[in-house]
Scaffold this motif. Structure first.
Motif, mmCIF file in Angstrom:
data_model
loop_
_atom_site.group_PDB
_atom_site.id
_atom_site.type_symbol
_atom_site.label_atom_id
_atom_site.label_comp_id
_atom_site.label_asym_id
_atom_site.label_seq_id
_atom_site.Cartn_x
_atom_site.Cartn_y
_atom_site.Cartn_z
ATOM 1 N N ASN A 83 0.846 -1.189 0.000
ATOM 2 C CA ASN A 83 0.000 0.000 0.000
ATOM 3 C C ASN A 83 0.879 1.235 0.000
ATOM 4 N N ALA A 84 0.565 2.172 -0.877
ATOM 5 C CA ALA A 84 1.331 3.421 -0.941
ATOM 6 C C ALA A 84 0.779 4.377 0.100
ATOM 7 N N THR A 85 1.365 4.348 1.289
ATOM 8 C CA THR A 85 0.853 5.171 2.388
ATOM 9 C C THR A 85 1.589 6.500 2.515
ATOM 10 N N VAL A 86 2.794 6.588 1.975
ATOM 11 C CA VAL A 86 3.574 7.823 2.075
ATOM 12 C C VAL A 86 4.331 8.043 0.772
ATOM 13 N N VAL A 87 4.878 9.222 0.617
ATOM 14 C CA VAL A 87 5.825 9.522 -0.438
ATOM 15 C C VAL A 87 7.076 10.104 0.224
ATOM 16 N N PRO A 88 8.257 9.990 -0.401
ATOM 17 C CA PRO A 88 8.498 9.468 -1.746
ATOM 18 C C PRO A 88 8.452 7.946 -1.811
ATOM 19 N N ASP A 89 8.231 7.428 -3.035
ATOM 20 C CA ASP A 89 8.255 6.001 -3.309
ATOM 21 C C ASP A 89 9.095 5.753 -4.549
ATOM 22 N N VAL A 90 9.940 4.734 -4.478
ATOM 23 C CA VAL A 90 10.782 4.349 -5.614
ATOM 24 C C VAL A 90 10.449 2.912 -6.003
#
Length: 363
Positions: A83-90
């Motif tokens: 789950n994309a809960t925060v940024v940044p994401d790589v």
């Protein structure tokens, strides 16, 4: 001797050939948000990698102001079973690296770049395509009482049935983005130094997140706002102890802590979560609480807001400490007058006694 020289030359030739061999193409996704401090801290490293590895293709996508990029981030994270809960994401090869933790994140990212440069890796595009190619969910016709499972694969069309894969449980971002703005409450008090210190950040939030609806309410001089503040805190399972206090999503963030940007980071992360996944507004939580507690009345007391007592006693209304002080002064004045009068009467009486004695002697 000649043989050794020839072997050395051969080794050098092989090493040069290996070194000059074209590196494999590497694709990396970098998701970031405008105004995100950790994203800004990571950007120089991303630029450095682009300059160092010519075979690296970086796809940099901003998600706070671009709904399509948000949807892509959500789908790509699901393809990586996260789950994309925060940024940044790589995203690189089969790895999803979340957040930015300085050298640890940089070493992990560059290690993957080097590995994929030497040996071809699956690109994030390939992994996402495989995820999207999964067949859509089908509804089981099992008899009542049995458990059925549905696939969470992404489909390009949606149906009104509750078994559609594009529901808020698997793709919450889709409904929430369409629903509009995010609501945040900021409670402050006139004369509160920490509130004044926090206000520039609140203004920055308003400018950074166009979808944000910030409601600023002053509680020291407005009893209605103070009562609402107390009740809203109870809706979050807490007690309103002071200001500044911020409500967003399921978060009640108290005070303004500047160390390590604790408060600002907490608000930013909560905003990101609401932007990506959606969240209940404080108004909805308040309404749900009031519905469950219809007879609840909120009373503003000095125990929940001690600073308010200090602020409002400068302008007392009705009978209070000021009236008690006035009565005390009047009593003191009356007592003093009685004492003075008694002394005067006593002195006058003494003079009368002296005169009568002298008069008797004369006779």
């Amino acid at each position: 001797m000649k043989q050794r020289i020839l072997l050395a030359l051969a080794f050098l030739a092989l090493a040069q050939a290996a070194y000059s061999a074209p590196a494999e193409k590497v694709t990396m996704y970098f998701f970031w948000g405008q105004g995100c401090p950790h994203c800004a801290a990571m950007e120089p490293f991303i630029e450095k990698m682009q300059g160092k590895y010519k075979n690296l293709q970086v796809k940099s996508l901003e998600v706070f102001n671009n709904k399509d990029n948000l949807l892509l981030l959500n789908d790509m994270a699901a393809a990586y079973s996260k789950n994309a809960t925060v940024v940044p994401d790589v995203f690189i090869s089969d790895q999803m690296i979340m957040g930015y933790n300085g050298p640890k994140t940089e070493n992990q990212t560059e290690t993957m770049i080097l590995a994929c440069s030497q040996k071809k890796c699956a690109s994030p595009d390939d992994i996402l395509a495989a995820y999207r190619s999964k067949p859509p969910a089908t509804t089981s016709t099992a008899p009542p009482g049995t458990t059925t499972t549905t696939s969470t694969a992404l489909t390009t069309t949606t149906t009104p049935t509750t078994t559609s894969p594009a529901t808020t449980t698997t793709r919450p971002i889709r409904q929430q983005v369409a629903n509009g703005s995010i609501t945040m409450y900021f409670f402050y008090g006139d004369g509160c130094p920490h509130c004044a210190q926090m206000e520039p950040f609140i203004q920055k939030v308003i400018k950074t997140y166009p979808q944000m609806n910030v409601k600023s309410l002053e509680v020291f001089n407005n009893e209605s706002n103070a009562r609402f503040f107390d009740t809203l805190a109870k809706a979050y399972g807490k007690i309103a102890q002071g200001v500044p206090t911020t409500f967003i999503g399921d978060q009640m963030i108290e005070g303004y802590i500047t160390k390590d940007n604790e408060t600002e980071t907490g608000i930013t992360n909560a905003t990101n979560n609401c932007t990506i996944y959606g969240c209940l507004s404080p108004d909805q939580k308040y309404e749900a609480y009031v519905k469950e507690h219809p007879t609840t009345t909120t009373i503003v007391t000095s125990t929940t807001r001690p600073v308010q007592e200090t602020t409002i006693t400068a302008q007392p209304t009705g009978k209070g400490a000021g009236d008690d002080g006035t009565i005390l002064i009047i009593l003191v004045v009356v007592i003093v007058l009685i004492v003075v009068l008694a002394l005067l009467l006593r002195k006058g009486g003494s003079k009368a006694d002296d005169g009568s004695v002298k008069k008797g002697e004369a006779e």
